[in-house]
Motif scaffolding. Structure first.
Motif, PDB file in Angstrom:
ATOM      1  N   PHE A  17     -33.222  32.543 -86.768  1.00  0.00           N
ATOM      2  CA  PHE A  17     -32.647  31.853 -85.611  1.00  0.00           C
ATOM      3  C   PHE A  17     -32.821  30.505 -85.351  1.00  0.00           C
ATOM      4  N   SER A  18     -34.180  29.891 -85.747  1.00  0.00           N
ATOM      5  CA  SER A  18     -34.241  28.580 -85.608  1.00  0.00           C
ATOM      6  C   SER A  18     -33.123  27.798 -86.752  1.00  0.00           C
ATOM      7  N   SER A  19     -33.212  28.469 -87.826  1.00  0.00           N
ATOM      8  CA  SER A  19     -32.002  27.670 -88.649  1.00  0.00           C
ATOM      9  C   SER A  19     -30.774  27.767 -88.383  1.00  0.00           C
ATOM     10  N   ALA A  20     -30.230  28.701 -87.700  1.00  0.00           N
ATOM     11  CA  ALA A  20     -29.138  28.703 -87.144  1.00  0.00           C
ATOM     12  C   ALA A  20     -28.846  27.645 -86.007  1.00  0.00           C
ATOM     13  N   VAL A  21     -29.866  27.452 -85.215  1.00  0.00           N
ATOM     14  CA  VAL A  21     -29.607  26.596 -84.101  1.00  0.00           C
ATOM     15  C   VAL A  21     -30.011  25.149 -84.832  1.00  0.00           C
ATOM     16  N   ASP A  23     -28.798  24.240 -87.668  1.00  0.00           N
ATOM     17  CA  ASP A  23     -27.525  23.936 -88.439  1.00  0.00           C
ATOM     18  C   ASP A  23     -26.385  23.734 -87.299  1.00  0.00           C
ATOM     19  N   TYR A  24     -26.337  24.183 -86.257  1.00  0.00           N
ATOM     20  CA  TYR A  24     -25.710  24.043 -85.053  1.00  0.00           C
ATOM     21  C   TYR A  24     -25.699  22.362 -84.710  1.00  0.00           C
ATOM     22  N   ARG A  25     -26.977  22.027 -84.478  1.00  0.00           N
ATOM     23  CA  ARG A  25     -27.284  20.764 -83.865  1.00  0.00           C
ATOM     24  C   ARG A  25     -26.650  19.670 -84.776  1.00  0.00           C
ATOM     25  N   ASN A  26     -26.685  19.900 -86.252  1.00  0.00           N
ATOM     26  CA  ASN A  26     -26.428  19.079 -87.384  1.00  0.00           C
ATOM     27  C   ASN A  26     -24.831  19.189 -87.356  1.00  0.00           C
ATOM     28  N   VAL A  27     -24.240  20.137 -87.082  1.00  0.00           N
ATOM     29  CA  VAL A  27     -22.554  20.051 -87.358  1.00  0.00           C
ATOM     30  C   VAL A  27     -21.942  18.984 -86.380  1.00  0.00           C
ATOM     31  N   SER A  28     -22.509  18.893 -85.220  1.00  0.00           N
ATOM     32  CA  SER A  28     -21.696  17.772 -84.256  1.00  0.00           C
ATOM     33  C   SER A  28     -21.900  16.359 -84.878  1.00  0.00           C
ATOM     34  N   SER A  29     -22.962  16.232 -85.635  1.00  0.00           N
ATOM     35  CA  SER A  29     -23.133  14.693 -86.305  1.00  0.00           C
ATOM     36  C   SER A  29     -22.590  14.498 -87.585  1.00  0.00           C
ATOM     37  N   SER A 115     -17.413  26.681 -83.267  1.00  0.00           N
ATOM     38  CA  SER A 115     -17.299  27.535 -82.014  1.00  0.00           C
ATOM     39  C   SER A 115     -17.627  28.919 -82.317  1.00  0.00           C
ATOM     40  N   ILE A 116     -17.586  29.470 -83.393  1.00  0.00           N
ATOM     41  CA  ILE A 116     -17.965  30.873 -83.843  1.00  0.00           C
ATOM     42  C   ILE A 116     -19.257  30.923 -84.223  1.00  0.00           C
ATOM     43  N   LEU A 117     -19.897  29.834 -84.690  1.00  0.00           N
ATOM     44  CA  LEU A 117     -21.272  29.644 -84.826  1.00  0.00           C
ATOM     45  C   LEU A 117     -22.291  29.555 -83.518  1.00  0.00           C
ATOM     46  N   LEU A 118     -21.587  28.904 -82.412  1.00  0.00           N
ATOM     47  CA  LEU A 118     -22.154  28.871 -81.097  1.00  0.00           C
ATOM     48  C   LEU A 118     -22.190  30.203 -80.414  1.00  0.00           C
ATOM     49  N   ASP A 119     -21.129  31.021 -80.597  1.00  0.00           N
ATOM     50  CA  ASP A 119     -20.754  32.224 -80.182  1.00  0.00           C
ATOM     51  C   ASP A 119     -21.899  33.097 -80.953  1.00  0.00           C
ATOM     52  N   SER A 120     -22.106  33.056 -81.900  1.00  0.00           N
ATOM     53  CA  SER A 120     -22.913  34.028 -82.839  1.00  0.00           C
ATOM     54  C   SER A 120     -24.243  33.702 -82.273  1.00  0.00           C
ATOM     55  N   ILE A 121     -24.764  32.669 -81.911  1.00  0.00           N
ATOM     56  CA  ILE A 121     -26.149  32.126 -81.359  1.00  0.00           C
ATOM     57  C   ILE A 121     -26.299  32.767 -79.923  1.00  0.00           C
ATOM     58  N   PRO A 140     -38.959  36.871 -76.390  1.00  0.00           N
ATOM     59  CA  PRO A 140     -39.558  35.801 -77.119  1.00  0.00           C
ATOM     60  C   PRO A 140     -38.848  34.257 -76.696  1.00  0.00           C
ATOM     61  N   TYR A 141     -39.772  33.392 -76.454  1.00  0.00           N
ATOM     62  CA  TYR A 141     -39.449  32.254 -75.781  1.00  0.00           C
ATOM     63  C   TYR A 141     -38.456  31.341 -76.797  1.00  0.00           C
ATOM     64  N   TRP A 142     -38.472  31.679 -78.173  1.00  0.00           N
ATOM     65  CA  TRP A 142     -37.782  31.042 -78.792  1.00  0.00           C
ATOM     66  C   TRP A 142     -36.150  31.097 -78.830  1.00  0.00           C
ATOM     67  N   ILE A 143     -35.899  32.342 -78.097  1.00  0.00           N
ATOM     68  CA  ILE A 143     -34.223  32.557 -78.072  1.00  0.00           C
ATOM     69  C   ILE A 143     -33.675  31.576 -77.037  1.00  0.00           C
ATOM     70  N   THR A 144     -34.445  30.740 -76.309  1.00  0.00           N
ATOM     71  CA  THR A 144     -34.160  29.957 -75.344  1.00  0.00           C
ATOM     72  C   THR A 144     -33.708  28.564 -75.938  1.00  0.00           C
ATOM     73  N   CYS A 145     -34.108  28.339 -77.032  1.00  0.00           N
ATOM     74  CA  CYS A 145     -33.828  27.220 -78.048  1.00  0.00           C
ATOM     75  C   CYS A 145     -34.959  26.104 -77.698  1.00  0.00           C
ATOM     76  N   VAL A 146     -36.036  26.561 -77.046  1.00  0.00           N
ATOM     77  CA  VAL A 146     -36.896  25.581 -76.547  1.00  0.00           C
ATOM     78  C   VAL A 146     -38.085  25.881 -77.449  1.00  0.00           C
ATOM     79  N   ASN A 147     -39.057  24.721 -77.775  1.00  0.00           N
ATOM     80  CA  ASN A 147     -40.092  24.884 -78.481  1.00  0.00           C
ATOM     81  C   ASN A 147     -40.231  25.165 -79.985  1.00  0.00           C
ATOM     82  N   PHE A 148     -39.043  25.181 -80.665  1.00  0.00           N
ATOM     83  CA  PHE A 148     -39.170  25.335 -81.795  1.00  0.00           C
ATOM     84  C   PHE A 148     -38.345  24.533 -82.763  1.00  0.00           C
ATOM     85  N   VAL A 149     -37.380  23.912 -82.158  1.00  0.00           N
ATOM     86  CA  VAL A 149     -36.698  22.646 -83.104  1.00  0.00           C
ATOM     87  C   VAL A 149     -37.029  21.505 -82.413  1.00  0.00           C
TER      88      VAL A 149
END
Length: 162
Positions: A17-21, A23-29, A115-121, A140-149
């Motif tokens: 899950f952290s890898s998906a997030v 990748d999503y964060r890096n796609v925009s830049s 867009s499909i990546l964000l939907d998947s997350i 699990p706290y990590w599904i909120t995208c907090v404290n792991f990236v």
């Protein structure tokens, strides 16, 4: 003495899950189209697989499912938790265009995007949260995208599990 090696001291579902997030964060830049597409493919694969890993972890550890029983379909596993996800588009796209790719054209280049990546997350977050609700445990706290990236601007994953 144990022979286990812990790098992130985490579960596979968390790592995926952290890898998906990540990748999503890096796609925009990302400026290069090919790299952007590669990140979307990797993120899509990781987010859907994170859900499958989470299901397998819950079913094997808490429900004591055997390795043979864990080979049941994704939908059978969801139904065990009384979840009916009518359409998990990201999983369909992952299966049709990444895992079982049989097309001779490049249609997957259009289907796989940020867009499909964000939907998947977001779908992964929803499924995991609903499974936890059905089990009566806190998600699990990590599904909120907090404290792991790592929130720093270098977009790197933090190896801390604190």
């Amino acid at each position: 003495m144990t022979d286990k090696v812990w790098r992130w001291n985490c579960k596979l579902s968390w790592e995926l899950f952290s890898s998906a997030v990540y990748d999503y964060r890096n796609v925009s830049s990302e400026k290069k189209v090919h790299r952007k597409h590669a990140m979307c493919k990797n993120g899509l694969f990781s987010s859907v697989t994170a859900v499958e890993a989470y299901l397998n972890e819950a079913l094997s550890q808490e429900e004591k499912w055997s390795q043979n029983k864990l080979k049941k379909s994704f939908n059978d596993k969801l139904l065990f938790f009384d979840l009916d996800i009518p359409k998990y588009e990201a999983k369909t796209i992952r299966n049709n265009f990444l895992v079982h790719h049989k097309r001779i054209d490049q249609r997957y280049s259009i289907k796989i995007n940020s867009s499909i990546l964000l939907d998947s997350i977001e779908t992964a977050q929803e499924i995991i949260a609903r499974i936890c609700f059905k089990r009566g445990v806190i998600f699990p706290y990590w599904i909120t995208c907090v404290n792991f990236v790592n929130p720093s601007h270098d977009l790197d994953i933090s190896l801390s599990n604190e």
